[in-house]
Design a protein around this motif. Structure first.
Motif, PDB file in Angstrom:
ATOM      1  N   VAL A 170       0.838  -1.206   0.000  1.00  0.00           N
ATOM      2  CA  VAL A 170       0.000   0.000   0.000  1.00  0.00           C
ATOM      3  C   VAL A 170       0.870   1.252   0.000  1.00  0.00           C
ATOM      4  CG1 VAL A 170      -1.716   1.325   1.284  1.00  0.00           C
ATOM      5  CG2 VAL A 170      -1.913  -1.163   1.141  1.00  0.00           C
ATOM      6  N   LEU A 171       1.932   1.229   0.825  1.00  0.00           N
ATOM      7  CA  LEU A 171       2.829   2.382   0.907  1.00  0.00           C
ATOM      8  C   LEU A 171       3.500   2.639  -0.429  1.00  0.00           C
ATOM      9  CD1 LEU A 171       4.436   4.583   2.359  1.00  0.00           C
ATOM     10  CD2 LEU A 171       6.014   2.804   3.145  1.00  0.00           C
ATOM     11  N   PHE A 172       4.051   1.597  -1.045  1.00  0.00           N
ATOM     12  CA  PHE A 172       4.719   1.795  -2.320  1.00  0.00           C
ATOM     13  C   PHE A 172       3.735   2.232  -3.410  1.00  0.00           C
ATOM     14  CE2 PHE A 172       8.261  -0.769  -0.540  1.00  0.00           C
ATOM     15  CZ  PHE A 172       9.290   0.082  -0.878  1.00  0.00           C
ATOM     16  N   SER A 173       2.513   1.716  -3.332  1.00  0.00           N
ATOM     17  CA  SER A 173       1.489   2.156  -4.288  1.00  0.00           C
ATOM     18  C   SER A 173       1.229   3.646  -4.137  1.00  0.00           C
ATOM     19  CB  SER A 173       0.192   1.369  -4.075  1.00  0.00           C
ATOM     20  OG  SER A 173       0.388  -0.010  -4.302  1.00  0.00           O
ATOM     21  N   GLY A 174       1.139   4.105  -2.870  1.00  0.00           N
ATOM     22  CA  GLY A 174       0.915   5.523  -2.615  1.00  0.00           C
ATOM     23  C   GLY A 174       2.077   6.391  -3.067  1.00  0.00           C
ATOM     24  N   VAL A 175       3.299   5.928  -2.830  1.00  0.00           N
ATOM     25  CA  VAL A 175       4.488   6.695  -3.227  1.00  0.00           C
ATOM     26  C   VAL A 175       4.546   6.824  -4.747  1.00  0.00           C
ATOM     27  CG1 VAL A 175       7.007   6.676  -3.322  1.00  0.00           C
ATOM     28  CG2 VAL A 175       5.826   6.151  -1.174  1.00  0.00           C
ATOM     29  N   PHE A 176       4.354   5.707  -5.441  1.00  0.00           N
ATOM     30  CA  PHE A 176       4.416   5.780  -6.897  1.00  0.00           C
ATOM     31  C   PHE A 176       3.188   6.475  -7.482  1.00  0.00           C
ATOM     32  CE2 PHE A 176       7.603   2.436  -6.247  1.00  0.00           C
ATOM     33  CZ  PHE A 176       8.629   2.960  -7.021  1.00  0.00           C
ATOM     34  N   GLY A 177       2.061   6.411  -6.777  1.00  0.00           N
ATOM     35  CA  GLY A 177       0.902   7.185  -7.192  1.00  0.00           C
ATOM     36  C   GLY A 177       1.186   8.676  -7.094  1.00  0.00           C
ATOM     37  N   LEU A 178       1.873   9.074  -6.022  1.00  0.00           N
ATOM     38  CA  LEU A 178       2.281  10.479  -5.857  1.00  0.00           C
ATOM     39  C   LEU A 178       3.188  10.908  -7.005  1.00  0.00           C
ATOM     40  CD1 LEU A 178       3.613  12.093  -2.564  1.00  0.00           C
ATOM     41  CD2 LEU A 178       4.788  12.448  -4.728  1.00  0.00           C
ATOM     42  N   LEU A 179       4.224  10.111  -7.276  1.00  0.00           N
ATOM     43  CA  LEU A 179       5.185  10.480  -8.315  1.00  0.00           C
ATOM     44  C   LEU A 179       4.535  10.502  -9.702  1.00  0.00           C
ATOM     45  CD1 LEU A 179       8.279   8.420  -7.112  1.00  0.00           C
ATOM     46  CD2 LEU A 179       7.972  10.896  -6.983  1.00  0.00           C
ATOM     47  N   ALA A 180       3.757   9.476  -9.998  1.00  0.00           N
ATOM     48  CA  ALA A 180       3.123   9.404 -11.316  1.00  0.00           C
ATOM     49  C   ALA A 180       2.149  10.561 -11.511  1.00  0.00           C
ATOM     50  CB  ALA A 180       2.395   8.066 -11.465  1.00  0.00           C
ATOM     51  N   GLY A 181       1.331  10.832 -10.483  1.00  0.00           N
ATOM     52  CA  GLY A 181       0.360  11.912 -10.598  1.00  0.00           C
ATOM     53  C   GLY A 181       1.015  13.278 -10.696  1.00  0.00           C
ATOM     54  N   ALA A 182       2.052  13.514  -9.864  1.00  0.00           N
ATOM     55  CA  ALA A 182       2.721  14.811  -9.880  1.00  0.00           C
ATOM     56  C   ALA A 182       3.438  15.042 -11.203  1.00  0.00           C
ATOM     57  CB  ALA A 182       3.703  14.891  -8.713  1.00  0.00           C
ATOM     58  N   LEU A 183       4.102  14.014 -11.726  1.00  0.00           N
ATOM     59  CA  LEU A 183       4.776  14.154 -13.013  1.00  0.00           C
ATOM     60  C   LEU A 183       3.773  14.375 -14.140  1.00  0.00           C
ATOM     61  CD1 LEU A 183       7.494  11.379 -12.612  1.00  0.00           C
ATOM     62  CD2 LEU A 183       7.911  13.840 -12.793  1.00  0.00           C
ATOM     63  N   SER A 184       2.654  13.666 -14.059  1.00  0.00           N
ATOM     64  CA  SER A 184       1.612  13.846 -15.074  1.00  0.00           C
ATOM     65  C   SER A 184       1.030  15.249 -15.026  1.00  0.00           C
ATOM     66  CB  SER A 184       0.506  12.807 -14.864  1.00  0.00           C
ATOM     67  OG  SER A 184      -0.562  13.029 -15.761  1.00  0.00           O
ATOM     68  N   MET A 185       0.771  15.752 -13.817  1.00  0.00           N
ATOM     69  CA  MET A 185       0.244  17.106 -13.673  1.00  0.00           C
ATOM     70  C   MET A 185       1.238  18.128 -14.208  1.00  0.00           C
ATOM     71  SD  MET A 185      -2.818  17.508 -12.207  1.00  0.00           S
ATOM     72  CE  MET A 185      -2.716  19.059 -11.303  1.00  0.00           C
ATOM     73  N   GLY A 186       2.525  17.943 -13.844  1.00  0.00           N
ATOM     74  CA  GLY A 186       3.534  18.890 -14.304  1.00  0.00           C
ATOM     75  C   GLY A 186       3.669  18.888 -15.818  1.00  0.00           C
ATOM     76  N   ALA A 187       3.705  17.696 -16.405  1.00  0.00           N
ATOM     77  CA  ALA A 187       3.828  17.602 -17.857  1.00  0.00           C
ATOM     78  C   ALA A 187       2.608  18.184 -18.557  1.00  0.00           C
ATOM     79  CB  ALA A 187       4.017  16.139 -18.265  1.00  0.00           C
ATOM     80  N   GLY A 188       1.435  17.877 -18.030  1.00  0.00           N
ATOM     81  CA  GLY A 188       0.206  18.398 -18.629  1.00  0.00           C
ATOM     82  C   GLY A 188       0.139  19.913 -18.567  1.00  0.00           C
ATOM     83  N   GLU A 189       0.547  20.498 -17.433  1.00  0.00           N
ATOM     84  CA  GLU A 189       0.513  21.951 -17.295  1.00  0.00           C
ATOM     85  C   GLU A 189       1.539  22.601 -18.220  1.00  0.00           C
ATOM     86  OE1 GLU A 189      -1.577  25.116 -15.449  1.00  0.00           O
ATOM     87  OE2 GLU A 189      -1.874  22.939 -15.459  1.00  0.00           O
ATOM     88  N   TYR A 190       2.703  21.974 -18.360  1.00  0.00           N
ATOM     89  CA  TYR A 190       3.722  22.512 -19.267  1.00  0.00           C
ATOM     90  C   TYR A 190       3.188  22.569 -20.703  1.00  0.00           C
ATOM     91  CZ  TYR A 190       8.036  22.944 -21.939  1.00  0.00           C
ATOM     92  OH  TYR A 190       8.996  23.373 -22.813  1.00  0.00           O
ATOM     93  N   VAL A 191       2.622  21.452 -21.155  1.00  0.00           N
ATOM     94  CA  VAL A 191       2.090  21.400 -22.513  1.00  0.00           C
ATOM     95  C   VAL A 191       0.949  22.402 -22.684  1.00  0.00           C
ATOM     96  CG1 VAL A 191       0.869  19.945 -24.176  1.00  0.00           C
ATOM     97  CG2 VAL A 191       2.801  19.015 -22.880  1.00  0.00           C
ATOM     98  N   SER A 192       0.084  22.507 -21.671  1.00  0.00           N
ATOM     99  CA  SER A 192      -1.057  23.404 -21.748  1.00  0.00           C
ATOM    100  C   SER A 192      -0.619  24.853 -21.900  1.00  0.00           C
ATOM    101  CB  SER A 192      -1.927  23.247 -20.494  1.00  0.00           C
ATOM    102  OG  SER A 192      -2.956  24.208 -20.465  1.00  0.00           O
ATOM    103  N   VAL A 193       0.300  25.289 -21.041  1.00  0.00           N
ATOM    104  CA  VAL A 193       0.747  26.685 -21.084  1.00  0.00           C
ATOM    105  C   VAL A 193       1.522  26.967 -22.364  1.00  0.00           C
ATOM    106  CG1 VAL A 193       2.225  28.396 -19.957  1.00  0.00           C
ATOM    107  CG2 VAL A 193       0.742  26.942 -18.587  1.00  0.00           C
ATOM    108  N   ARG A 194       2.411  26.053 -22.763  1.00  0.00           N
ATOM    109  CA  ARG A 194       3.159  26.255 -23.998  1.00  0.00           C
ATOM    110  C   ARG A 194       2.224  26.348 -25.199  1.00  0.00           C
ATOM    111  NH1 ARG A 194       7.997  28.054 -24.992  1.00  0.00           N
ATOM    112  NH2 ARG A 194       8.077  26.757 -26.875  1.00  0.00           N
ATOM    113  N   SER A 195       1.235  25.474 -25.253  1.00  0.00           N
ATOM    114  CA  SER A 195       0.308  25.475 -26.388  1.00  0.00           C
ATOM    115  C   SER A 195      -0.504  26.756 -26.426  1.00  0.00           C
ATOM    116  CB  SER A 195      -0.624  24.262 -26.300  1.00  0.00           C
ATOM    117  OG  SER A 195       0.110  23.060 -26.335  1.00  0.00           O
ATOM    118  N   GLN A 196      -0.974  27.188 -25.242  1.00  0.00           N
ATOM    119  CA  GLN A 196      -1.771  28.412 -25.200  1.00  0.00           C
ATOM    120  C   GLN A 196      -0.930  29.621 -25.601  1.00  0.00           C
ATOM    121  OE1 GLN A 196      -3.815  28.962 -21.519  1.00  0.00           O
ATOM    122  NE2 GLN A 196      -4.925  30.766 -22.195  1.00  0.00           N
TER     123      GLN A 196
END
Length: 364
Positions: A170-196
C-alpha cells in the motif's frame, strides 16, 4: 414627548453594533494604509461611513456608551489580519461581514444605514475582485493540484488496502501514485501553457504592412483586407490603407486616421506564466496533497488503523481547502468545506468498495 428609555437587551445590542462599527472602520483604515491612489480613497470613504454609523449608536446609547464591549470574534480576527497582511483574503472576509449586516431587519437602524451596508458589500466585492483576478490562475492551479493529489492518492491507498495486500505494498502504491500523478500534472501543465502561448503568439499581428505596402498593386489593394480582417469597417480600412500607401495623410478624423499601427500589448507572462513555472508549481501542489494519505504508512502504521487515519487527515485538509475557497469567493466556508469533504470521501468510498470486490475475486 418623554425620552425613550432603552431596555437592557437594546443597550446590549447597540453596544455590540457600536463596537463592530468601530472595528470595521479600523479595518478599512488599516487596509487603506497598504494601498494608494483610488483604492486608498475608497477604503477611507468606507471607514468614514462606518464612523457615521458609529455616531448613530452613540446617540442612541447616550451615557450607556461609556462601558465598551469587545467587537465580535469575526471582526477582531478581521482587524488582526488587516494589520498584518492587508490582502485579498481580508477583503473577502470584509465582503462577507458586510453581507451579514443585521441593519435591514433592525428597527433601530435607519434605512440609510441599511442601504449603506448593502452598497458597502458591493464596493468591497469590487475591490476584492481585482485581487481575485490576479490570484485566479495560480489559485486555480493550487486548489486543483492539491485536491487532485489528496483525492486520487487517498482513493488509490484505500483501494489497495481493501484488497488485503500488505501495508508495504500500500505504501509503495501511494508513493508511486504520488510520483506518477505529480509528473503527469507537471507535464500536462507545461504542454497546456506552452500550447496556449503559441496560439496567442500566432494570433498577434505583425508589422508586415509597413514593409510590404510600397510594393502593393494600387488597383487591387490587398492591404484593405488586412484591416478588414482586424475588425475595421470598410471605410476605416480603406482610409488606413490609403495612408499606408502614401496616397494622402489626414488627421481630421482620429477614428479613421490612427497613424502608426499600434496594438494593445497584453502581458502574457503575467496572464499565463512560464511553462516551466506552471509545470513546477503543479508538480509541487499535487505532491503536497498526495503525500498526506501515505503519512500514516510512512510512520509505520498498518492495517485498517492506517487507512482510517489517512481518511481523517485528508478529510481535515479537504475541509481546510474548501473553507479557503469559500472565504475567498465570499461564500460560506463551512458549506464549501463540506462539499469538498463529500466529494473526496465519496471517491475514496467508491474505490474502497471496488478494492473489496477485487480482493474477493483474487481470494477466490
Amino acid at each position: 414627548m418623554p425620552e425613550r428609555i432603552p431596555t437592557a437587551a437594546e443597550i446590549k445590542r447597540w453596544r455590540q453594533y457600536l463596537a463592530d462599527e468601530r472595528a470595521e472602520a479600523s479595518v478599512y483604515r488599516d487596509l487603506a494604509m497598504r494601498r494608494d491612489g483610488e483604492e486608498q480613497t475608497i477604503l477611507l470613504s468606507l471607514a468614514a461611513a462606518e464612523g457615521r454609523h458609529e455616531q448613530h449608536w452613540l446617540g442612541l446609547l447616550g451615557e450607556h456608551a461609556k462601558k465598551p464591549v469587545h467587537p465580535s470574534l469575526h471582526n477582531r480576527l478581521l482587524g488582526l489580519l488587516a494589520r498584518r497582511f492587508g490582502s485579498v483574503f481580508v477583503l473577502a472576509l470584509a465582503q462577507r461581514a458586510e453581507s451579514r449586516s443585521p441593519y435591514a431587519t433592525d428597527a433601530d437602524a435607519t434605512d440609510t444605514m441599511a442601504a449603506d451596508e448593502a452598497i458597502h458589500e458591493e464596493v468591497v466585492r469590487g475591490l476584492a475582485t481585482r485581487g481575485r483576478i490576479r490570484l485566479s490562475g495560480s489559485f486555480r492551479a493550487a486548489v486543483f493540484g492539491a485536491n487532485d493529489g489528496l483525492v486520487s492518492n487517498l482513493s488509490l491507498v484505500v483501494g489497495m488496502g481493501a484488497t488485503g495486500v500488505s501495508s508495504q505494498v500500500v505504501l509503495f502504491s501511494g508513493v508511486f501514485g504520488l510520483l506518477a500523478g505529480a509528473l503527469s500534472m507537471g507535464a500536462g501543465e507545461y504542454v497546456s501553457v506552452r500550447s496556449q502561448r503559441e496560439l496567442i503568439d500566432a494570433s498577434q499581428p505583425t508589422q508586415v504592412t509597413l514593409t510590404a505596402a510600397p510594393s502593393l498593386d494600387l488597383e487591387n489593394n490587398e492591404l484593405v483586407l488586412v484591416y478588414l480582417a482586424r475588425g475595421m469597417s470598410r471605410e476605416t480600412a480603406e482610409h488606413r490603407a490609403a495612408e499606408r500607401l502614401g496616397q494622402y495623410s489626414c488627421d481630421c478624423d482620429p477614428s479613421t486616421s490612427l497613424q502608426p499601427d499600434k496594438f494593445e500589448e497584453v502581458d502574457e507572462h503575467e496572464t499565463l506564466g512560464t511553462a516551466w513555472g506552471a509545470a513546477t508549481s503543479s508538480f509541487c501542489f499535487f505532491a503536497s496533497g498526495a503525500i498526506i494519505p501515505i503519512i500514516p504508512f510512512l510512520f509505520g502504521l498498518t492495517g485498517m488503523g492506517a487507512l482510517l487515519l489517512s481518511c481523517v487527515l485528508v478529510g481535515i485538509t479537504l475541509m481546510g481547502t474548501g473553507a479557503v475557497v469559500g472565504l475567498l469567493s465570499g461564500a460560506s466556508p463551512l458549506w464549501r468545506g463540506l462539499r469538498q469533504l463529500g466529494i473526496g470521501m465519496g471517491a475514496a468510498a467508491a474505490t474502497y468498495l471496488l478494492g473489496l470486490a477485487s480482493g474477493g475475486l483474487i481470494g477466490s
